[in-house]
Design a protein around this motif. Structure first.
Motif, short mmCIF file in Angstrom:
data_model
loop_
_atom_site.label_atom_id
_atom_site.label_comp_id
_atom_site.label_asym_id
_atom_site.label_seq_id
_atom_site.Cartn_x
_atom_site.Cartn_y
_atom_site.Cartn_z
N ALA A 47 45.28 37.39 34.80
CA ALA A 47 45.73 36.23 34.03
C ALA A 47 45.34 34.95 34.73
O ALA A 47 45.49 34.81 35.94
CB ALA A 47 47.25 36.29 33.85
N MET A 48 44.79 34.02 33.96
CA MET A 48 44.41 32.71 34.50
C MET A 48 45.22 31.63 33.78
O MET A 48 45.20 31.54 32.56
CB MET A 48 42.91 32.48 34.27
N ASN A 49 45.93 30.84 34.57
CA ASN A 49 46.69 29.71 34.03
C ASN A 49 45.79 28.49 34.09
O ASN A 49 45.42 28.03 35.17
CB ASN A 49 47.95 29.53 34.90
N LEU A 50 45.41 27.97 32.93
CA LEU A 50 44.46 26.85 32.87
C LEU A 50 45.21 25.55 32.56
O LEU A 50 45.79 25.39 31.48
CB LEU A 50 43.40 27.12 31.80
N MET A 51 45.21 24.65 33.52
CA MET A 51 45.99 23.43 33.41
C MET A 51 45.08 22.20 33.46
O MET A 51 44.04 22.22 34.11
CB MET A 51 46.98 23.36 34.59
N TRP A 61 30.07 29.00 36.72
CA TRP A 61 31.52 29.17 36.51
C TRP A 61 31.83 30.54 35.92
O TRP A 61 32.69 31.28 36.43
CB TRP A 61 32.03 28.05 35.61
N ALA A 62 31.13 30.93 34.88
CA ALA A 62 31.42 32.20 34.20
C ALA A 62 31.13 33.38 35.12
O ALA A 62 31.88 34.36 35.15
CB ALA A 62 30.62 32.30 32.90
N ASP A 63 30.03 33.28 35.90
CA ASP A 63 29.70 34.37 36.84
C ASP A 63 30.81 34.53 37.88
O ASP A 63 31.22 35.64 38.21
CB ASP A 63 28.39 34.07 37.58
N TRP A 64 31.27 33.41 38.39
CA TRP A 64 32.34 33.45 39.41
C TRP A 64 33.61 34.07 38.82
O TRP A 64 34.24 34.92 39.43
CB TRP A 64 32.60 32.03 39.91
N LEU A 65 33.94 33.64 37.59
CA LEU A 65 35.17 34.14 36.95
C LEU A 65 35.07 35.64 36.69
O LEU A 65 36.01 36.40 36.95
CB LEU A 65 35.42 33.36 35.65
N GLU A 66 33.90 36.05 36.23
CA GLU A 66 33.70 37.48 35.97
C GLU A 66 33.91 38.27 37.26
O GLU A 66 34.58 39.32 37.27
CB GLU A 66 32.29 37.72 35.43
N GLN A 67 33.36 37.76 38.36
CA GLN A 67 33.51 38.46 39.64
C GLN A 67 34.97 38.53 40.06
O GLN A 67 35.44 39.55 40.55
CB GLN A 67 32.66 37.74 40.71
#
Ligand SMILES: Nc1nc2c(ncn2[C@@H]2O[C@H](COP(=O)(O)OP(=O)(O)OP(=O)(O)O)[C@@H](O)[C@H]2O)c(=O)[nH]1
Ligand SMILES: [Mg+2]
Ligand SMILES: [Zn+2]
Lengths: 219, 113
Positions: free
Chosen positions: A31-35, A205-211
């Protein structure tokens, strides 16, 4: 008579947040809380992230808003599970709202849950939701002086996405200064520079998040 | 900005402890507030009278103890007061020091009769 109490004012929220966290862990959902402030680009970043990760991960979204379901409607096009929470005036999401929203989401079917918090740089930082990743956005339009005005969120986030880099040069935004100040407040923070308008920086960003999701699922 | 909800939480913690100690009245509530939290004590105080109206905490004094932001440098083995949220050790320049205080927000004690 003096009575010792020693009870944290956010204890009730934190207890539920820990329950959510355990549930996410059990179901293998990161879960990622995006603020961020209103209009910084939370929904835009979620849409761009869905576009980039939809073939790689199953993503679900919880949309927090004071009222309206405009943002949730925008994401319907991606054909993913989206649950809308209307906080009814509250300036932040809390763990109980998330717990209730989870009843409407099939956690077994997702790898990454993105939670768009209410647009606000102050209050969301105080309320843990059970997230494994605390992410925030600062848009170039807001200026580089925000960290010292809203220290808690900058101190507490795992990752900062600086959005609207296409606007650099139009004002006096100073990226080097921002990086320096934020890193002094929070030496472990990871910083990305992106533009949801031009697409610049979104791949990294997306690559980092996927990892991060993969690491979470393996841990 | 969520000071109303926070004030309600303080009241409910305080009333629960007061009742379990069979208090007739709450005279004072001591709250610890770290300077890194976004809570403005002034607003909490503003809501306090409203939130405690017609309870045994009505009229209770709400006392805040501010806790400064302090960090610890493992290299120097020393604590320092953090200025402008900069966690860099002023002595050796180490960036990743360990926050010791400033995040507190709790009801420390209550005074009842
Ligand atoms: N120039 C520019 N505009 C952007 C960028 N990203 C988003 N925007 C615009 O900024 C506005 C707000 O974007 P949203 O994604 O709705 O922001 P939000 O943070 O979700 O806003 P709220 O949910 O209302 O708090 C929209 O008009 C977007 O088109 C960007 O990288 N560059
Ligand atoms: Mg939005
Ligand atoms: Zn040092």
């Amino acid at each position: 008579m003096d009575i010792e109490v020693l009870e944290g004012i956010f204890d009730a929220n934190e207890k539920i947040a820990r329950e959510n966290e355990a549930l996410f862990r059990e179901r293998g959902v990161m879960a990622m809380n995006l603020m961020a402030s209103p209009g910084a680009g939370k929904t835009s970043l979620i849409a761009a992230t869905l576009q980039l990760l939809k073939e790689k991960l199953e993503v679900g979204v919880i949309e927090g808003d004071i009222a309206s379901s405009v943002d949730a409607e925008k994401l319907k096009a991606y054909d993913i599970p989206v649950v809308q929470i209307n906080t009814g005036g509250a300036c932040h999401l809390d763990a109980i709202m998330i717990q209730q929203a989870l009843a409407h989401m099939d956690l077994a079917a997702i790898d990454l849950l993105i939670i768009e918090n209410v647009g606000n740089l102050v209050c969301p930082a105080e309320f843990k939701l059970g997230e494994a990743l605390r992410a925030m956005i600062l848009s170039v339009a807001e200026g580089h002086d925000k960290p010292l005005k809203y220290p808690l969120m900058f101190s507490d986030s795992d990752v900062l996405v600086v959005n609207k880099t296409d606007l650099i040069g139009l004002g006096d935004f100073d990226m080097a200064e921002l990086r320096e100040v934020v890193t002094r407040m929070n030496p472990d923070i990871v910083i990305f520079e992106v533009s949801c308008r031009t697409g610049e920086g979104l791949g990294a960003w997306a690559d980092w998040l996927e990892q991060r999701v993969r690491d979470f699922k393996e841990s | 900005m969520h000071e109303l909800g926070v004030t309600e939480s303080i009241a409910s913690i305080c009333l629960r402890h007061a009742q379990s100690n069979r208090a007739r009245r709450v005279l004072k509530v001591n709250v610890k507030l770290g300077e890194l939290t976004g809570i403005v004590d002034h607003y909490v105080a503003f809501y306090w009278d409203m939130v405690t109206k017609d309870t045994i905490a009505q009229g209770a004094e709400l006392n805040f103890t501010k806790v400064p932001v302090v960090s610890h440098c493992p290299d120097c083995d020393e604590d320092f007061t953090v200025v402008e949220y900069d966690l860099t050790c002023p002595r050796c320049g180490r960036a990743d020091t360990e926050l010791v205080s400033g995040r507190e927000f709790l009801v420390e004690s209550i005074e009842i009769e």
